[in-house]
Design an enzyme around this catalytic site. Structure first.
Site, short mmCIF file in Angstrom:
data_model
loop_
_atom_site.label_atom_id
_atom_site.label_comp_id
_atom_site.label_asym_id
_atom_site.label_seq_id
_atom_site.Cartn_x
_atom_site.Cartn_y
_atom_site.Cartn_z
N GLY A 33 28.12 46.27 41.80
CA GLY A 33 27.32 47.42 42.19
C GLY A 33 26.77 47.29 43.60
O GLY A 33 27.29 46.51 44.39
N ALA A 34 25.72 48.08 43.91
CA ALA A 34 25.18 48.16 45.27
C ALA A 34 26.34 48.43 46.24
O ALA A 34 26.55 47.73 47.22
CB ALA A 34 24.43 46.88 45.65
N LEU A 35 27.07 49.48 45.92
CA LEU A 35 28.36 49.71 46.59
C LEU A 35 28.20 50.16 48.04
O LEU A 35 27.27 50.89 48.37
CB LEU A 35 29.16 50.76 45.81
CG LEU A 35 29.42 50.42 44.34
CD1 LEU A 35 30.24 51.52 43.68
CD2 LEU A 35 30.11 49.08 44.19
N HIS A 39 33.53 48.41 49.28
CA HIS A 39 33.98 48.66 47.90
C HIS A 39 34.78 49.97 47.83
O HIS A 39 35.78 50.06 47.12
CB HIS A 39 32.77 48.81 46.96
CG HIS A 39 31.91 47.59 46.86
ND1 HIS A 39 30.64 47.53 47.38
CD2 HIS A 39 32.14 46.37 46.30
CE1 HIS A 39 30.11 46.35 47.14
NE2 HIS A 39 31.00 45.62 46.48
N GLN A 63 27.45 33.74 37.45
CA GLN A 63 27.85 33.24 38.77
C GLN A 63 26.65 32.98 39.68
O GLN A 63 26.82 32.66 40.85
CB GLN A 63 28.88 34.17 39.42
CG GLN A 63 28.37 35.53 39.80
CD GLN A 63 29.51 36.47 40.17
OE1 GLN A 63 30.27 36.92 39.32
NE2 GLN A 63 29.66 36.78 41.44
N GLU A 151 38.92 40.76 51.27
CA GLU A 151 39.11 39.46 51.92
C GLU A 151 37.78 38.87 52.37
O GLU A 151 37.70 37.71 52.73
CB GLU A 151 40.04 39.60 53.13
CG GLU A 151 41.48 39.80 52.76
CD GLU A 151 42.40 39.84 53.96
OE1 GLU A 151 41.90 39.87 55.10
OE2 GLU A 151 43.63 39.87 53.75
O1 PAF Z 1 32.75 39.87 44.40
C1 PAF Z 1 31.98 40.25 43.49
O2 PAF Z 1 31.26 41.24 43.61
C2 PAF Z 1 31.90 39.44 42.20
O3 PAF Z 1 32.05 38.08 42.45
C3 PAF Z 1 32.91 39.92 41.14
C4 PAF Z 1 34.34 39.72 41.58
C5 PAF Z 1 32.67 41.39 40.82
C6 PAF Z 1 32.72 39.13 39.84
O4 PAF Z 1 31.44 39.30 39.32
#
Ligand code: PAF
Length: 280
Positions: A33-35, A39, A63, A151
């Protein structure tokens, strides 16, 4: 049209089954999110390869380390949906944490190789197990034909590509060049944390990487060029986690400058950790 939002795997599969019944292929854009424009570029690139695109929105707790910014990670679902509508996204999968990690969840997907290159993994030891666990689930849940990754998170792109190949997942992982602001700063959800002064200063990161890349092309060793960029950014007041020149595919230390190389950096701009990378 606003993309349809589904919050369960069952509802997601109902939607994708309709596409499959029509013989349609589709891409997935995994996000937290927070696009931003980066994105949305992935969504548009997905639509060049398939008629349908799913965007997933899930701030993945696995993560983040306990000390990291999970709590303050920017969230704006309504804003994200408006942006996705503009980009032509068809479907959003935005599950709650208990849908992704129900009580008793006990599986971790763990990759070696590029995930143990001594870059992000050195500073965020929990990060890639969290990423590969959620991304493998998203690949399986969506059943998408293509997965679009920026990337900008170069090591993540290499790790996810390795994972999909190693597990024979029937999905093509596609890396898309980093989208930058006009002054060169790589777009990132974390740029929202920067004060106006830090935002101005942040442009030095891409400049320093470009400067080091020019030196490698002019014959300097990858290691000396990376040290040069580190020296510049330290002088500008950044705290450096790493600046490294690596083999662009394996992320191993390069033996010669003749290999395909990638320069990668992670630095602290005040309290915000920023990453960037460029091809040499
Ligand atoms: O790059 C991200 O935003 C995150 O690491 C992902 C790939 C959505 C996994 O939670």
């Amino acid at each position: 049209m606003t993309p349809k939002v589904v919050r369960t795997v069952a509802a997601l599969r109902q939607e994708t089954a309709k596409w499959r019944a029509e013989g349609l292929r589709y891409a997935v854009v995994p996000t937290m999110g927070a696009l931003h424009e980066g994105h949305l570029t992935l969504v548009r690139e997905g639509l060049k390869r398939a008629p349908k695109v799913i965007t997933t929105i899930f701030v993945n707790p696995r993560q983040f380390a306990a000390t990291e910014d999970l709590g303050r990670y920017p969230r704006d679902e309504a804003g994200d949906l408006a942006k996705l509508q503009g980009a032509g996204c068809d479907l959003v999968f935005a599950p709650p944490p208990e849908e992704v990690y129900p009580l008793g969840f006990a599986t971790t997907v763990s990759v070696a190789g590029p995930a143990k290159a001594g870059l992000e993994d050195r500073f965020r030891p929990q990060f890639f197990d969290g990423v590969t666990t959620i991304v493998s689930k998203l690949f399986i849940q969506t059943g998408a034909d293509f997965a679009m990754f920026g990337e900008k998170d170069y090591q993540q792109l290499m790790v996810v590509t390795r994972m999909a190949r190693d597990l024979d997942l029937p999905i093509e992982v596609i890396g898309i060049p980093t989208v930058r602001e006009a002054d060169g700063l790589a777009m990132s959800s974390r740029n929202a944390y920067l004060s106006p002064e830090e935002r101005k200063k942040a442009t030095a990161i891409h400049r320093a990487l470009s400067y080091a890349a020019d030196h490698i092309r002019a014959g300097e060793t990858p290691h000396a060029a990376a040290s040069r960029a580190e020296h510049v950014l330290t002088g500008d007041g950044f705290k450096i986690d790493y600046i490294a020149a690596r083999n662009a595919l394996s992320l191993a230390e390069p033996a010669t400058s003749a290999e395909p190389l990638r320069l990668l950096a992670a630095v602290w701009n005040g309290k915000t950790r920023l990453i960037d990378n460029i091809a040499v």
